[in-house]
Design a protein around this motif. Sequence first.
Motif, PDB file in Angstrom:
ATOM      1  N   GLY A 188       0.817  -1.208   0.000  1.00  7.76           N
ATOM      2  CA  GLY A 188       0.000   0.000   0.000  1.00  7.76           C
ATOM      3  C   GLY A 188       0.848   1.253   0.000  1.00  7.76           C
ATOM      4  N   LEU A 189       1.946   1.233   0.749  1.00  6.74           N
ATOM      5  CA  LEU A 189       2.844   2.392   0.773  1.00  6.74           C
ATOM      6  C   LEU A 189       3.397   2.657  -0.622  1.00  6.74           C
ATOM      7  N   ALA A 190       3.819   1.600  -1.318  1.00  6.21           N
ATOM      8  CA  ALA A 190       4.347   1.775  -2.676  1.00  6.21           C
ATOM      9  C   ALA A 190       3.283   2.341  -3.599  1.00  6.21           C
ATOM     10  N   ARG A 191       2.058   1.875  -3.447  1.00  4.62           N
ATOM     11  CA  ARG A 191       0.963   2.334  -4.312  1.00  4.62           C
ATOM     12  C   ARG A 191       0.664   3.812  -4.087  1.00  4.62           C
ATOM     13  N   TYR A 192       0.593   4.220  -2.842  1.00  4.32           N
ATOM     14  CA  TYR A 192       0.262   5.617  -2.558  1.00  4.32           C
ATOM     15  C   TYR A 192       1.430   6.538  -2.897  1.00  4.32           C
ATOM     16  N   ARG A 193       2.651   6.038  -2.788  1.00  5.18           N
ATOM     17  CA  ARG A 193       3.780   6.859  -3.230  1.00  5.18           C
ATOM     18  C   ARG A 193       3.759   7.034  -4.741  1.00  5.18           C
ATOM     19  N   ASN A 194       3.304   6.036  -5.454  1.00  3.99           N
ATOM     20  CA  ASN A 194       3.179   6.174  -6.904  1.00  3.99           C
ATOM     21  C   ASN A 194       2.120   7.220  -7.249  1.00  3.99           C
ATOM     22  N   ILE A 195       1.027   7.221  -6.499  1.00  2.00           N
ATOM     23  CA  ILE A 195       0.006   8.250  -6.703  1.00  2.00           C
ATOM     24  C   ILE A 195       0.601   9.635  -6.456  1.00  2.00           C
ATOM     25  N   VAL A 278     -23.533   9.022  -0.228  1.00  2.00           N
ATOM     26  CA  VAL A 278     -23.729  10.470  -0.308  1.00  2.00           C
ATOM     27  C   VAL A 278     -22.445  11.162   0.141  1.00  2.00           C
ATOM     28  N   VAL A 279     -22.009  12.177  -0.620  1.00  2.00           N
ATOM     29  CA  VAL A 279     -20.792  12.912  -0.275  1.00  2.00           C
ATOM     30  C   VAL A 279     -21.189  14.141   0.533  1.00  2.00           C
ATOM     31  N   GLY A 280     -21.281  13.927   1.859  1.00 11.70           N
ATOM     32  CA  GLY A 280     -21.518  15.028   2.782  1.00 11.70           C
ATOM     33  C   GLY A 280     -20.215  15.457   3.420  1.00 11.70           C
ATOM     34  N   PRO A 281     -20.259  16.309   4.453  1.00 17.42           N
ATOM     35  CA  PRO A 281     -19.029  16.837   5.054  1.00 17.42           C
ATOM     36  C   PRO A 281     -18.034  15.773   5.520  1.00 17.42           C
ATOM     37  N   PRO A 282     -18.449  14.696   6.232  1.00 22.20           N
ATOM     38  CA  PRO A 282     -17.440  13.715   6.666  1.00 22.20           C
ATOM     39  C   PRO A 282     -16.742  13.020   5.495  1.00 22.20           C
ATOM     40  N   THR A 283     -17.523  12.635   4.475  1.00 21.79           N
ATOM     41  CA  THR A 283     -16.922  11.960   3.321  1.00 21.79           C
ATOM     42  C   THR A 283     -16.052  12.925   2.531  1.00 21.79           C
ATOM     43  N   ARG A 284     -16.510  14.167   2.384  1.00 25.52           N
ATOM     44  CA  ARG A 284     -15.706  15.174   1.669  1.00 25.52           C
ATOM     45  C   ARG A 284     -14.380  15.400   2.394  1.00 25.52           C
ATOM     46  N   ALA A 285     -14.419  15.463   3.715  1.00 27.60           N
ATOM     47  CA  ALA A 285     -13.186  15.686   4.478  1.00 27.60           C
ATOM     48  C   ALA A 285     -12.209  14.533   4.269  1.00 27.60           C
ATOM     49  N   ALA A 286     -12.712  13.294   4.248  1.00 28.29           N
ATOM     50  CA  ALA A 286     -11.836  12.139   4.034  1.00 28.29           C
ATOM     51  C   ALA A 286     -11.275  12.137   2.616  1.00 28.29           C
ATOM     52  N   LEU A 287     -12.096  12.517   1.647  1.00 26.06           N
ATOM     53  CA  LEU A 287     -11.624  12.587   0.259  1.00 26.06           C
ATOM     54  C   LEU A 287     -10.529  13.637   0.092  1.00 26.06           C
ATOM     55  N   ASN A 288     -10.588  14.695   0.875  1.00 25.51           N
ATOM     56  CA  ASN A 288      -9.640  15.801   0.725  1.00 25.51           C
ATOM     57  C   ASN A 288      -8.375  15.649   1.568  1.00 25.51           C
ATOM     58  N   VAL A 289      -8.234  14.547   2.273  1.00 24.64           N
ATOM     59  CA  VAL A 289      -6.964  14.291   2.961  1.00 24.64           C
ATOM     60  C   VAL A 289      -5.882  14.099   1.901  1.00 24.64           C
ATOM     61  N   PRO A 290      -4.787  14.848   1.930  1.00 21.92           N
ATOM     62  CA  PRO A 290      -3.757  14.722   0.881  1.00 21.92           C
ATOM     63  C   PRO A 290      -3.114  13.345   0.874  1.00 21.92           C
ATOM     64  N   VAL A 291      -2.634  12.940  -0.276  1.00 22.89           N
ATOM     65  CA  VAL A 291      -1.988  11.628  -0.384  1.00 22.89           C
ATOM     66  C   VAL A 291      -0.761  11.563   0.510  1.00 22.89           C
ATOM     67  N   ALA A 292      -0.058  12.685   0.697  1.00 24.99           N
ATOM     68  CA  ALA A 292       1.121  12.684   1.571  1.00 24.99           C
ATOM     69  C   ALA A 292       0.741  12.315   2.998  1.00 24.99           C
ATOM     70  N   ALA A 293      -0.445  12.770   3.450  1.00 24.16           N
ATOM     71  CA  ALA A 293      -0.897  12.430   4.799  1.00 24.16           C
ATOM     72  C   ALA A 293      -1.225  10.939   4.900  1.00 24.16           C
TER      73      ALA A 293
END
Length: 543
Positions: A188-195, A278-293
Motif C-alpha cells: 500500500g505504501l508503494a501504491r500511494y507513493r506512486n500516486i 452520499v458525499v456530505g461533510p465527513p466523506t468530503r473531508a476524508a476525500l480531501n486528505v492529501p496523499v502525503a498524509a
Amino acid sequence: MRPFVTILAILALMLSMSVGAQEAPREAPRGDLKAEIARLLAEMPAGEGAELRGFYAARDHRAAWGERQRVAAFAEALETLESDGLDPRDYRADRLVAEHRRLQEANAGPAEQARFELATSTLLLNALRHLQRGRLDPRAVDPQWEIPLEPARLDFEAISRAVDGQRFEQAFGEARPAYAPYERLRSGLARYRNIERLGGWPGLPDTPRVLRAGDVDDAVAQLRRRLAMEGELEVMAADTDAFPGAELQSPDPRRFDTALEAAVKRFQRRHLLEVDGVVGPPTRAALNVPVAARIDQIRVNLERARWLLHGLPEAFVLVDIAGYRLSYFRPNGEIWQSRIVVGQPYRRTPSLRSEITHMTVNPTWTVPPTILREDVLPRVRRDPSYLQSQNMRVLTPSGQRLDPWQVDWYNPGNVMIRQDPGPQNALGQVVIRFPNDHLVYLHDTPAQGLFAREQRAFSSGCIRVEGVLAFAQLLFDDTGSGQDVRALIASGQTRNVSLGRPMPVILHYWTVHPDENGQLVFRPDIYERDDALLRALDRPLAL
C-alpha cells in the motif's frame, strides 16, 4: 530498546575520518586489520557492543567491508528501506561509498579501516533490528504502552554469510515481520507513493453542498477523478489525458450515476464512514486528505506492526481498537471476527498483552468510581428512582444494603452502586476476563444497536463484543473446558468459570490496516496517537 551509545560513538568516529582525523594511538601493525577490529571491540565498555561482538565473532574478526562492490551493494540495499517507511539517510546510505573510496585512495591504515568496519557493521545491525522490532521504543512514544518488548533476535552467522554473498535485501526480507498485514502495508505504501509521484489526487471544493446520485455538476467530475486515482472507479472518456490507457466508462463524467455511487460507498467503507453513497461533510473531508498524509499514516502503522507482529502464538485473540474489530485466531486455523465497541477518547481502551483466564456468567456490575462520579450521580440527583429502574442497589463498602431514598446524593460518602444480573445489566450475560492493571475486559452488552455504527468509541474503556456468546463458547471449546455457556447462563447464577487453559489476548491500535481482501482501510485516529509517533519517526537518528 538498546541504548544507542555504542552506535553513536562509532558513527562519530566514522564522521571524524571525513574531516581528516588522525589514526588512533596504539595502532596495530600496518596491514593487521583483523587484530585492530578485535582491539576496538575489546575496548568497548562492558554492556555495549554486544551485537558487534557477536557479528565479528561469527566472522572470526575478519573484515566485512573491504570490497568497494560489497559496500556499494549494501548502500543500494539501504535505499530499499524506504519501502518500509524508514529513511535511508538514517543509515548513511548516501555516505558509505564515498567514505570507502576515500579510505582506499588515502591508503588508510588499519585503525581507520577498523573504525569504518565497525561503523558500517553497526549500520547493518541497526537496520536489521529496526526492521525486526521497530526503529522507535514504543514506551518513549506512548507512555501507556504495556505490551512486553522482546529483544531483536539476530542470527550473526546468517548475517555474516549474507554480507559475504552480498545478499542484503534477502537479509532485510528475513528480518521483516513474516505476516501478511505487514507486506500489505508495504504494498500500500508503494501504491500511494506512486500516486504522489503522479501528482496526487484532486481535492473537492470545500462547500457545504452535498453530492448524491442523480446530480449533474462539475464537482461530480472532480469526485470521479479523485476516486479513479485511488482505484475505486474506472475513468471516463473525458479523463483519458489524466489516465492514459485506462478502461473507459459512460460518456458524461458530470453525472452522479449508480457506478459512482457504488464507488463512494466503497470509499466510505474503507474509511469507516457511514455507508450511504452520499458525499456530505465527513466523506468530503476524508476525500480531501492529501496523499502525503495517507503515506505518513501508512508509515506510522508499519512501525506499529514492527512493534507487535513477531512471536505471535498459534492461537490468540486480537482486539483492533481503532478498527473496532475483534479477531480470534483459533487453534484449527479458522478466524472468528466480530464488531466491537471501545473506549471513548477521554476513556481510552489501553494497548496491552495478557491472557484470558476465566469468564463471569450472569455478572453483577459494580459501577466504577469515574462512571459513578461523572454519569450515575448526576442522574440519581435528578431522579432517585433511576437506581430502581436500572436494577441497581446501594451498598456500603462492606456490602450492607442501603435505602437509596435515605442517602444524601450531593454528599453520598463512601458508597457503592451495584447492578444485579439481568437483561439491563451493563455487562450483559457474560464477561471475558484477563489480568491487567486497567481493569478492562471483554463483555456482552444490552446496547446492541451501537454495533451498527461505523465508528464505535462509546464505552468507558472496556470492550463490548457483538456475538459474545458464540465467542465465549469457542473459547470454552478450544481450551478444553467442557462448558456450555448457554446452560451456565440459564442457571441464573453468577459464576466465575475458568478456561481449560489461558488464551493469549492482545489489545492494539492501528489507524491503517488491511481488510480481509488486502485493501487498506484508513481509520480515524480516535485517540490522537499518530502525530506523536510520526514526529518521532521523522526525527533523524542523532549522531
